[in-house]
Design an enzyme around this catalytic site. Sequence first.
Site, PDB file in Angstrom:
ATOM      1  CE  LYS A   1      -3.624   5.723   1.211  1.00 21.41           C
ATOM      2  NZ  LYS A   1      -2.258   6.262   1.388  1.00 21.41           N
TER       3      LYS A   1
ATOM      4  CB  SER B   1     -10.159  10.190   1.130  1.00 17.82           C
ATOM      5  OG  SER B   1     -10.397   9.992   2.512  1.00 17.82           O
TER       6      SER B   1
END
Length: 322
Positions: free
Chosen positions: A51, A308
């Site tokens: 992110k 991720s």
Amino acid sequence: MQLVSLDDIRTAADRVRGEVLRTPLLSAPWADADRPLWLKPENLQPIGAFKLRGASNALAALDDRTRRQGVAKGQGVVAYSSGNHAQAVARAAQRFGVPAHIVMPEGTPQVKIDGTRLYGAEVVLVPLAERESTAFRLVDELGAALVPPFDHPDIIAGQGTAGLEIADDFPDVELVLVPVSGGGLASGVGTAVKALCPNAAVYGVEPELAADAADSLRAGHVVEWPVADRARTVADGLRAQPTELTFAHLRAVLDGIVTVTDDEICEAMRVLATRNRLIAEPSGAVPLAAYLHRSGELPRGRTVVVVSGGNVDRAMLADVLG
């Protein structure tokens, strides 16, 4: 609807250079011989997740005047997130000297709340169903700029820099597996990989208990799942759903989507920890779960799995590892 382009992603790469880690591709020698595997460890980013790419690009894309006014008036930026986008915006805002207010759902792993506060952001905890409305209220009250978790071209382009790196490091890749929630990461990575590696397939992976994107792609339009249903999965970072913007990207760049069970996700976490010495949160392990348990639904060949994120509570990690 205009989609993010490869040029947008390359511009984002220039903006975030020095702000994000260019993560390597790590080989997995234990993988099947006919399905060689490499891992893209975004859990190694400074905030523990991919992110940071989108948040850094979005903050860098704000014009200087907006940032100066935000500092002078104490307005800053507002974000809503289950945790990783929260930390990413908090860190990017700190780097730019901008105040940040982050709305997070109650029940967010404490490690993500603590990580967000570590970068000086003010955290507002609300029920999951109220995080977006609370964020929009704060934007109005503070006169702040909203930095959404995935529903913005700058966010998608920033996340796409991970795909740019995959294509640069491994132009012969044949399959890329990426988690899907709101769809920003899959949209950006898919855009970069399909542009630069046209022979590669890009597949999204979702938890079965939050498979709204899979339903949407089958239906040809966004299918909404109740918040309570999406909240059941152990993969707390994959409880959002695509918007019209991200769904348009997913339809354009994904060759398919598969779903995995929570038990399979936890098994993938164990494999990453014991075989590659990587700590992954449930959301980060979802693509590997597909590699391990859905091989019959996927193309064979040289595969990259995007890990991720790695922000997992110690108690949960201990439970998963047994």
